[in-house]
Design a protein around this motif. Structure first.
Motif, PDB file in Angstrom:
ATOM      1  N   MET A   1      35.660  52.808  49.007  1.00 46.08           N
ATOM      2  CA  MET A   1      34.857  52.452  47.767  1.00 46.08           C
ATOM      3  C   MET A   1      35.153  50.933  47.969  1.00 46.08           C
ATOM      4  O   MET A   1      36.630  50.015  48.729  1.00 46.08           O
ATOM      5  CB  MET A   1      35.593  53.032  46.868  1.00 46.08           C
ATOM      6  N   LYS A   2      34.193  50.065  47.538  1.00 45.57           N
ATOM      7  CA  LYS A   2      34.088  48.852  48.129  1.00 45.57           C
ATOM      8  C   LYS A   2      34.291  48.310  46.417  1.00 45.57           C
ATOM      9  O   LYS A   2      33.146  48.523  45.730  1.00 45.57           O
ATOM     10  CB  LYS A   2      33.239  48.023  48.694  1.00 45.57           C
ATOM     11  N   ILE A   3      35.235  46.894  45.647  1.00 48.22           N
ATOM     12  CA  ILE A   3      35.314  46.609  44.318  1.00 48.22           C
ATOM     13  C   ILE A   3      35.340  45.406  44.824  1.00 48.22           C
ATOM     14  O   ILE A   3      36.029  43.948  45.321  1.00 48.22           O
ATOM     15  CB  ILE A   3      36.258  47.068  43.650  1.00 48.22           C
ATOM     16  N   VAL A   4      34.177  44.078  43.983  1.00 42.45           N
ATOM     17  CA  VAL A   4      33.897  42.854  44.441  1.00 42.45           C
ATOM     18  C   VAL A   4      34.687  42.332  43.259  1.00 42.45           C
ATOM     19  O   VAL A   4      34.099  42.418  42.364  1.00 42.45           O
ATOM     20  CB  VAL A   4      32.580  42.456  44.557  1.00 42.45           C
ATOM     21  N   GLY A   5      35.727  40.915  43.166  1.00 41.25           N
ATOM     22  CA  GLY A   5      35.838  40.587  42.473  1.00 41.25           C
ATOM     23  C   GLY A   5      35.394  38.962  42.050  1.00 41.25           C
ATOM     24  O   GLY A   5      34.933  38.385  43.429  1.00 41.25           O
ATOM     25  N   ILE A   6      34.887  38.319  41.230  1.00 37.99           N
ATOM     26  CA  ILE A   6      34.186  37.261  40.893  1.00 37.99           C
ATOM     27  C   ILE A   6      34.540  36.322  39.840  1.00 37.99           C
ATOM     28  O   ILE A   6      34.850  37.354  38.399  1.00 37.99           O
ATOM     29  CB  ILE A   6      32.616  37.216  40.690  1.00 37.99           C
ATOM     30  N   GLY A   7      35.470  35.358  40.244  1.00 40.88           N
ATOM     31  CA  GLY A   7      35.939  34.935  38.932  1.00 40.88           C
ATOM     32  C   GLY A   7      36.885  33.702  38.948  1.00 40.88           C
ATOM     33  O   GLY A   7      37.790  33.312  40.065  1.00 40.88           O
ATOM     34  N   GLY A   8      36.999  33.135  38.337  1.00 42.61           N
ATOM     35  CA  GLY A   8      37.903  31.702  38.070  1.00 42.61           C
ATOM     36  C   GLY A   8      37.448  30.764  38.248  1.00 42.61           C
ATOM     37  O   GLY A   8      36.683  30.269  37.204  1.00 42.61           O
ATOM     38  N   THR A   9      38.155  29.564  37.953  1.00 46.69           N
ATOM     39  CA  THR A   9      37.957  28.079  37.403  1.00 46.69           C
ATOM     40  C   THR A   9      37.237  27.176  38.437  1.00 46.69           C
ATOM     41  O   THR A   9      37.713  27.114  40.085  1.00 46.69           O
ATOM     42  CB  THR A   9      38.582  27.480  36.808  1.00 46.69           C
ATOM     43  N   LEU A  10      37.130  25.994  38.533  1.00 43.38           N
ATOM     44  CA  LEU A  10      37.542  24.427  40.073  1.00 43.38           C
ATOM     45  C   LEU A  10      39.019  24.719  40.335  1.00 43.38           C
ATOM     46  O   LEU A  10      39.271  23.929  40.819  1.00 43.38           O
ATOM     47  CB  LEU A  10      36.726  23.266  38.974  1.00 43.38           C
ATOM     48  N   GLY A  75      35.606  37.738  36.170  1.00 42.00           N
ATOM     49  CA  GLY A  75      36.067  36.930  35.071  1.00 42.00           C
ATOM     50  C   GLY A  75      35.714  36.244  34.684  1.00 42.00           C
ATOM     51  O   GLY A  75      35.410  34.924  35.105  1.00 42.00           O
ATOM     52  N   SER A  76      36.104  35.129  33.602  1.00 46.73           N
ATOM     53  CA  SER A  76      36.279  34.047  33.288  1.00 46.73           C
ATOM     54  C   SER A  76      36.304  33.715  32.347  1.00 46.73           C
ATOM     55  O   SER A  76      37.410  34.072  31.314  1.00 46.73           O
ATOM     56  CB  SER A  76      34.354  33.939  32.652  1.00 46.73           C
ATOM     57  N   PRO A  77      36.940  32.057  32.215  1.00 46.54           N
ATOM     58  CA  PRO A  77      37.327  31.411  31.381  1.00 46.54           C
ATOM     59  C   PRO A  77      36.415  31.947  30.368  1.00 46.54           C
ATOM     60  O   PRO A  77      35.559  31.120  30.157  1.00 46.54           O
ATOM     61  CB  PRO A  77      37.956  30.207  31.922  1.00 46.54           C
ATOM     62  N   GLY A  78      37.456  30.828  29.266  1.00 46.00           N
ATOM     63  CA  GLY A  78      35.986  31.218  27.587  1.00 46.00           C
ATOM     64  C   GLY A  78      35.760  29.714  27.444  1.00 46.00           C
ATOM     65  O   GLY A  78      37.058  29.533  27.057  1.00 46.00           O
ATOM     66  N   TYR A  79      35.278  28.940  28.318  1.00 47.22           N
ATOM     67  CA  TYR A  79      34.988  27.976  26.902  1.00 47.22           C
ATOM     68  C   TYR A  79      34.590  27.142  26.481  1.00 47.22           C
ATOM     69  O   TYR A  79      32.758  27.840  26.728  1.00 47.22           O
ATOM     70  CB  TYR A  79      34.042  26.693  28.882  1.00 47.22           C
ATOM     71  N   HIS A  80      34.824  27.099  25.251  1.00 56.09           N
ATOM     72  CA  HIS A  80      34.290  27.265  24.089  1.00 56.09           C
ATOM     73  C   HIS A  80      33.220  28.026  23.339  1.00 56.09           C
ATOM     74  O   HIS A  80      31.874  28.436  22.988  1.00 56.09           O
ATOM     75  CB  HIS A  80      32.924  25.464  23.726  1.00 56.09           C
ATOM     76  N   GLY A  81      34.016  28.892  23.533  1.00 55.56           N
ATOM     77  CA  GLY A  81      33.310  30.737  23.441  1.00 55.56           C
ATOM     78  C   GLY A  81      32.036  31.025  24.497  1.00 55.56           C
ATOM     79  O   GLY A  81      31.750  31.723  23.552  1.00 55.56           O
ATOM     80  N   GLY A  82      32.023  30.374  25.071  1.00 57.06           N
ATOM     81  CA  GLY A  82      31.362  30.888  25.978  1.00 57.06           C
ATOM     82  C   GLY A  82      31.551  31.191  28.018  1.00 57.06           C
ATOM     83  O   GLY A  82      32.356  30.411  28.592  1.00 57.06           O
ATOM     84  N   VAL A  83      30.720  31.939  28.374  1.00 56.35           N
ATOM     85  CA  VAL A  83      30.925  31.742  30.148  1.00 56.35           C
ATOM     86  C   VAL A  83      30.674  30.611  30.661  1.00 56.35           C
ATOM     87  O   VAL A  83      29.790  29.944  30.423  1.00 56.35           O
ATOM     88  CB  VAL A  83      29.931  33.037  31.061  1.00 56.35           C
ATOM     89  N   SER A  84      31.971  30.341  31.557  1.00 56.00           N
ATOM     90  CA  SER A  84      31.999  29.340  32.723  1.00 56.00           C
ATOM     91  C   SER A  84      30.676  29.303  33.096  1.00 56.00           C
ATOM     92  O   SER A  84      30.050  30.170  33.456  1.00 56.00           O
ATOM     93  CB  SER A  84      32.814  29.053  33.697  1.00 56.00           C
ATOM     94  N   VAL A 110      31.698  47.849  35.915  1.00 58.52           N
ATOM     95  CA  VAL A 110      31.906  46.067  35.979  1.00 58.52           C
ATOM     96  C   VAL A 110      33.188  45.926  34.879  1.00 58.52           C
ATOM     97  O   VAL A 110      33.097  46.199  34.163  1.00 58.52           O
ATOM     98  CB  VAL A 110      30.765  45.900  35.371  1.00 58.52           C
ATOM     99  N   GLY A 111      33.770  45.610  35.381  1.00 60.75           N
ATOM    100  CA  GLY A 111      35.695  46.016  34.667  1.00 60.75           C
ATOM    101  C   GLY A 111      35.007  43.844  33.710  1.00 60.75           C
ATOM    102  O   GLY A 111      34.951  43.052  35.048  1.00 60.75           O
ATOM    103  N   LEU A 112      35.889  43.630  33.303  1.00 63.55           N
ATOM    104  CA  LEU A 112      35.331  42.355  32.653  1.00 63.55           C
ATOM    105  C   LEU A 112      36.545  41.548  32.367  1.00 63.55           C
ATOM    106  O   LEU A 112      37.673  42.368  31.275  1.00 63.55           O
ATOM    107  CB  LEU A 112      34.809  42.202  31.210  1.00 63.55           C
ATOM    108  N   VAL A 113      37.132  40.395  32.607  1.00 65.57           N
ATOM    109  CA  VAL A 113      38.176  39.291  32.528  1.00 65.57           C
ATOM    110  C   VAL A 113      38.195  38.638  32.185  1.00 65.57           C
ATOM    111  O   VAL A 113      37.365  38.077  32.296  1.00 65.57           O
ATOM    112  CB  VAL A 113      39.398  39.361  33.529  1.00 65.57           C
TER     113      VAL A 113
END
Length: 185
Positions: A1-10, A75-84, A110-113
């Protein structure tokens, strides 16, 4: 089973990146092989250009990893109410999966954070990620994780999850991802 994570900020090691990594770690503890595309990997991606057939090594790595994945965590930060923009650019790159036998997130959980400095931004951003996941034929887990980094203190000084409610949500989302991915296989 392979799971990929995508997310973060600068910022490497952002709350968002660490939360996605926590979900991946929980999945790994249940036997999954995981791969993370955090802030460093995402900021190296050029702006998505659907008309270009040329892809950088980083772009190919992300697309190929998702193509082979049984599940994804975004995962995304909530920048001004939206996906970065950083996270959205990575998601847009997955247009390269459109003509695959299983396009986009087809049939995959798809897990969402989301993390943000306020509850309103977490809710709106989580809803946006759910809409994106549905549009890309994925199955968002029933539990989405929303963390208000002002009202909650998710991490201890050593980087581990400190808030028991967040830790429980991470564990539950990981179980949902693993159960659905096993059932879909």
């Amino acid at each position: 089973m392979k799971i990929v994570g995508i997310g973060g900020t600068l910022r490497d090691g952002s709350s968002t990146e660490r939360l996605v990594a926590a979900v991946l770690d929980a999945c790994a503890s249940m036997g999954a092989q995981t791969q993370m595309f955090g802030g460093s990997a995402l900021k190296a991606l050029p702006h998505f250009n659907p008309e270009s057939a040329e892809r950088t090594t980083g772009e190919r790595a992300l697309v190929d990893a998702v193509r082979e994945a049984d599940a994804v965590v975004i995962g995304s930060p909530g920048y001004h109410g939206g996906v970065s923009g950083l996270v959205k650019n990575a998601i847009d790159l997955l247009e390269d999966l459109a003509r695959d036998a299983h396009p986009y997130f087809d049939g995959r959980p798809v897990g969402l954070v989301v993390s943000a400095a306020g509850w309103q931004a977490t809710g709106v951003t989580l809803a946006a990620l759910r809409g994106i996941t549905h549009a890309m034929r994925g199955w968002p887990t029933p539990l989405g994780i929303a963390v208000n980094t002002v009202a909650q203190k998710p991490f201890a000084a050593d980087g581990s999850l400190a808030d028991p409610e967040i830790a429980a949500a991470v564990a539950m989302q990981a179980r949902q991802i693993m159960q659905f991915a096993k059932g879909a296989a």
